[in-house]
Motif scaffolding. Structure first.
Motif, PDB file in Angstrom:
ATOM      1  N   LEU A  66       0.818  -1.216   0.000  1.00  0.00           N
ATOM      2  CA  LEU A  66       0.000   0.000   0.000  1.00  0.00           C
ATOM      3  C   LEU A  66       0.856   1.271   0.000  1.00  0.00           C
ATOM      4  O   LEU A  66       0.440   2.285  -0.560  1.00  0.00           O
ATOM      5  N   VAL A  67       2.014   1.208   0.613  1.00  0.00           N
ATOM      6  CA  VAL A  67       2.886   2.391   0.597  1.00  0.00           C
ATOM      7  C   VAL A  67       3.154   2.801  -0.852  1.00  0.00           C
ATOM      8  O   VAL A  67       3.007   3.978  -1.226  1.00  0.00           O
ATOM      9  N   VAL A  68       3.501   1.830  -1.700  1.00  0.00           N
ATOM     10  CA  VAL A  68       3.774   2.114  -3.111  1.00  0.00           C
ATOM     11  C   VAL A  68       2.500   2.573  -3.814  1.00  0.00           C
ATOM     12  O   VAL A  68       2.469   3.615  -4.478  1.00  0.00           O
ATOM     13  N   LEU A  69       1.425   1.787  -3.630  1.00  0.00           N
ATOM     14  CA  LEU A  69       0.180   2.076  -4.353  1.00  0.00           C
ATOM     15  C   LEU A  69      -0.378   3.445  -3.968  1.00  0.00           C
ATOM     16  O   LEU A  69      -0.733   4.255  -4.837  1.00  0.00           O
ATOM     17  N   VAL A  70      -0.445   3.726  -2.688  1.00  0.00           N
ATOM     18  CA  VAL A  70      -1.109   4.955  -2.245  1.00  0.00           C
ATOM     19  C   VAL A  70      -0.259   6.184  -2.573  1.00  0.00           C
ATOM     20  O   VAL A  70      -0.779   7.195  -3.061  1.00  0.00           O
ATOM     21  N   ILE A  71       1.053   6.103  -2.344  1.00  0.00           N
ATOM     22  CA  ILE A  71       1.889   7.264  -2.648  1.00  0.00           C
ATOM     23  C   ILE A  71       1.892   7.534  -4.156  1.00  0.00           C
ATOM     24  O   ILE A  71       1.790   8.686  -4.595  1.00  0.00           O
ATOM     25  N   GLY A  72       1.945   6.468  -4.951  1.00  0.00           N
ATOM     26  CA  GLY A  72       1.846   6.629  -6.410  1.00  0.00           C
ATOM     27  C   GLY A  72       0.527   7.271  -6.791  1.00  0.00           C
ATOM     28  O   GLY A  72       0.478   8.224  -7.580  1.00  0.00           O
ATOM     29  N   HIS A  73      -0.551   6.778  -6.199  1.00  0.00           N
ATOM     30  CA  HIS A  73      -1.890   7.310  -6.473  1.00  0.00           C
ATOM     31  C   HIS A  73      -1.964   8.803  -6.126  1.00  0.00           C
ATOM     32  O   HIS A  73      -2.431   9.618  -6.922  1.00  0.00           O
ATOM     33  N   LEU A  74      -1.463   9.147  -4.940  1.00  0.00           N
ATOM     34  CA  LEU A  74      -1.529  10.545  -4.509  1.00  0.00           C
ATOM     35  C   LEU A  74      -0.702  11.440  -5.427  1.00  0.00           C
ATOM     36  O   LEU A  74      -1.124  12.553  -5.767  1.00  0.00           O
ATOM     37  N   LEU A  75       0.476  10.954  -5.823  1.00  0.00           N
ATOM     38  CA  LEU A  75       1.325  11.752  -6.718  1.00  0.00           C
ATOM     39  C   LEU A  75       0.605  12.029  -8.024  1.00  0.00           C
ATOM     40  O   LEU A  75       0.547  13.174  -8.500  1.00  0.00           O
ATOM     41  N   ILE A  76       0.027  10.983  -8.616  1.00  0.00           N
ATOM     42  CA  ILE A  76      -0.635  11.138  -9.908  1.00  0.00           C
ATOM     43  C   ILE A  76      -1.861  12.051  -9.779  1.00  0.00           C
ATOM     44  O   ILE A  76      -2.092  12.944 -10.597  1.00  0.00           O
ATOM     45  N   GLN A  77      -2.640  11.836  -8.750  1.00  0.00           N
ATOM     46  CA  GLN A  77      -3.888  12.572  -8.608  1.00  0.00           C
ATOM     47  C   GLN A  77      -3.685  14.026  -8.197  1.00  0.00           C
ATOM     48  O   GLN A  77      -4.403  14.900  -8.647  1.00  0.00           O
TER      49      GLN A  77
END
Lengths: 164, 259
Positions: A66-77
């Motif tokens: 989740l660290v990877v998924l969520v930080i990636g998601h937040l960066l993109i969004q």
């Protein structure tokens, strides 16, 4: 040693002469709080499954992913490419056109919901004392979790970019 | 011919010279008292006494019990940090009264003394330890071997094998760790740090052959997985056992035997 003598005692407490007749005496002591871990007929049989172990492992593993998924998601969004102002129906439709982002969001949805639900389950176990309170809180938690996961999954799989 | 130590003491003369500035201070002990024969409620009671700050909290409790209020009830046996009888909550932290010096507690403020939490208070500082020992018995804290014959010689092990569980042999069953654990405070069903420490002592003993059984017991719903690694137990242990580390080692053993 004689210097070690006691000075004064300030009794600020309610112990001592109680006003009026005391409810309790030697023959009628106050009830004690029931001891924990007392073996009664109502004590549930110990559960020797591996569920708690898998739950514990899942929290660690899903947390790392989740660290990877969520930080990636937040960066993109929120950060890259104009930040939050770019987000609209077209932006979501564009991303979900790719199976990669569909899998990303699906994985994030399932892991985050299960991770959070399991965390709340342990919080309920730790803080709710009565069996009934636990039952209701967990029932509410599981209902909300299943509903959110199913609804999210349905949207990801049946998303129609041409909807009017 | 005087001994050197006596000579030195006479020469320095510090205790006599310091008569004016006495080593004693006035300290207030705020003790949580409960007597089911008087009231259903526990109350705080203050005691003031003059005491050498280099003395221990247990000495202060003795002074109170012997000179001020004989009804004050607390447990103590050896008074030297080995029997584990006098664990109590002093200034909000679980400690042994016989190992806590008054000067280390900022005695200018009232020193609070409470019974350890999570267990039924019977009177004043005495709690019912039975649930604690119940969890201890549940993990089978004794040597179990598969061969049923009487041993004909000592069971040997290497120094390294002994070192493996050395830390957890130091437990004195004072319950300071278990009664500092917030998970135990809730419903008391969690085995608690002390029981896990004592299981650890046999699980990692090369001479013992029931490690698998003990791991299975601690795999319970209320076993090691309820540990939230808050480290209260490690902070509370008067013997300096790394309790949380021991619990984590049991968790790791449970996982590595599966995968």
């Amino acid at each position: 040693m004689s210097k070690n003598t006691v000075t004064t005692e300030t009794a600020t407490s309610g112990i001592g002469p109680v006003e009026g007749a005391s409810l309790y005496d030697v023959d009628h002591p106050a009830p004690l709080i029931e001891a924990p871990r007392k073996r009664t007929k109502k004590t549930p049989k110990s559960t020797r499954g591996n569920f708690e172990m898998y739950g514990w492992l899942f929290m660690r593993l899903s947390g790392v992913v989740l660290v990877v998924l969520v930080i990636g998601h937040l960066l993109i969004q929120l950060v890259l490419d104009g930040g939050v102002s770019k987000i609209g129906f077209a932006f979501v439709a564009g991303r979900w056109a790719s199976p990669f982002w569909q899998v990303w969001d699906l994985l994030m949805l399932w892991l985050a919901m299960l991770h959070g639900a399991n965390g709340l389950r342990t919080v309920i176990n730790d803080y709710a004392e009565r069996a009934n309170t636990r039952l209701w809180l967990k029932g509410l938690l599981y209902t909300a979790t299943v509903f959110t996961i199913l609804l999210g999954t349905l949207v990801i799989f049946t998303f129609d970019p041409n909807i009017r | 011919m005087a001994t050197p130590t006596l000579d030195k003491a006479d020469g320095a003369g510090a205790p006599e010279a310091g008569f004016a500035d006495s080593p004693y201070i006035t300290a207030t002990f705020r003790i949580r008292r409960f007597n089911s024969e008087v009231s259903a409620e526990a109350v705080w009671e203050d005691f003031q006494l003059e005491i050498d700050p280099k003395e221990r909290v247990l000495d202060a409790l003795h002074k109170i019990k012997w000179d001020q209020d004989g009804t004050l009830t607390f447990r103590r046996s050896c008074a030297h940090g080995i029997c584990g009888s006098d664990a109590m909550r002093i200034n909000g932290k679980n400690r042994l009264a016989c190992k806590t010096l008054i000067k280390d507690l900022s005695p200018e403020k009232p020193i609070t003394v409470e019974p350890i939490k999570g267990l039924t208070v019977l009177k004043d500082l005495v709690v019912d330890m039975e649930p604690f020992f119940q969890a201890y018995r549940d993990v089978m804290p004794f040597l179990i071997t598969k061969d049923t014959n009487e041993p004909t010689r000592e069971r040997l092990q290497t120094a390294e094998d002994r070192e493996r569980f050395d830390d957890t042999t130091k437990c004195i069953l004072c319950a300071a760790c278990t009664s500092s654990c917030p998970v135990f405070w809730n419903d008391g069903q969690y085995f608690g740090p002390a029981a896990i420490v004592n299981a650890h002592r046999f699980i990692f003993d090369s001479r013992d052959e029931a490690g698998e059984q003990r791991l299975e017991i601690l795999n319970d719903k209320d076993g090691v997985w309820r540990c939230r690694t808050t480290f209260n137990c490690t902070d509370a242990c008067p013997r300096g056992i790394e309790v949380t580390k021991a619990i984590q080692e049991v968790k790791r053993a449970l996982i590595t035997r599966r995968f």
